[in-house]
Design an enzyme around this catalytic site. Structure first.
Site: not given
Length: 255
Positions: A35, A56, A171
């Protein structure tokens, strides 16, 4: 013969904070599906022909999880040894549990390899302990990026405000205005210390501090971007008491 998949945590980003096992598996793998969160030095250490980016970015390009799941199975069925390399720990807001279930459903052997979670290491390298006997005896880890297909949030910010412990939000930079307002509405004092740790342990690590009332303005003024950890609670003020003496190999890179 069917290959094997390793769900590997790379730690918060500093290559020296990878486990010995994680480093060995990355070096030996036929393919590394990674990732965006392993540190740049870690990713650059993997030859391009052996790595695939399935990451992502908040508000940017992204690879559907369905594709990643399918790719893991395809590669293993080709007999390859596959490392699914994730930032932090695969089972802490890393969707490692979903990938494990998909592999099991397709009868693919896999192994979980823990990593140092950024939820603890991120604040720590900035001089912020997530627990401290003088401030809190509990800590809650919360995602700031829930599944967008949910009809309503599963996070009860009012209940979290009542716990009195440290809140660590992963996040959560983009939704910072939302949950700081929720916490204030729930009765959390506006002067509660808050810290944002951007790219913890990476060469360009940055830290910004404020209060529950001011931190959104601080974020905007400092230009704090993902990936970043939000720490809310009395422990966030600890940084000011140790910052001048903090030596961790990355502190000199802060701006």
């Amino acid at each position: 013969m069917t290959g094997k998949v390793y769900l590997v945590g790379s730690g918060p980003g500093d290559p020296e904070l990878m486990t010995v096992k994680a480093r060995r598996l990355v070096d030996e793998a036929d393919v590394v599906l990674h990732d965006k969160l392993p540190g740049p030095e870690i990713l650059e250490s993997i030859p391009e022909e052996r790595r695939e980016d399935v990451g992502k970015r908040a508000g940017g390009e992204w690879t559907p999880q369905e594709y990643t799941n399918r790719r893991l199975v395809e590669l293993a069925e080709e007999g390859k040894t596959v490392v699914r390399l994730k930032g932090g720990d695969p089972f802490v807001f890393g969707r490692g549990g979903e990938e494990a279930e998909h592999l099991a459903a397709n009868e693919i052997p896999f192994e979980y390899v823990p990593g140092i979670t950024s939820a603890v290491a991120g604040p720590g390298v900035a001089g912020i302990p997530v627990t401290h006997r003088d401030h809190t005896s509990s800590v809650s880890f919360v995602t700031g990026h829930e599944d967008p297909t949910k009809e309503e949030s599963a996070i009860d910010w009012h209940a979290l405000a009542d716990t009195g412990g440290t809140l660590v939000v992963l996040m959560g930079v983009g939704k910072l205005p939302m949950y700081t307002e929720e916490l204030r509405s729930a009765g959390m004092p506006p002067e509660t210390p808050v810290a944002l740790v951007e790219r913890a342990t990476w060469p360009d690590q940055r830290v910004a501090t404020g209060t529950l009332e001011t931190i959104v303005d601080v974020r905007d003024e400092e230009g704090i971007d993902p990936p970043a950890i939000t720490v809310i609670g009395g422990v966030a003020a600890s940084r000011g008491r140790v910052e001048a003496f903090l030596q961790n190999g990355r502190n000199e890179n802060e701006r």
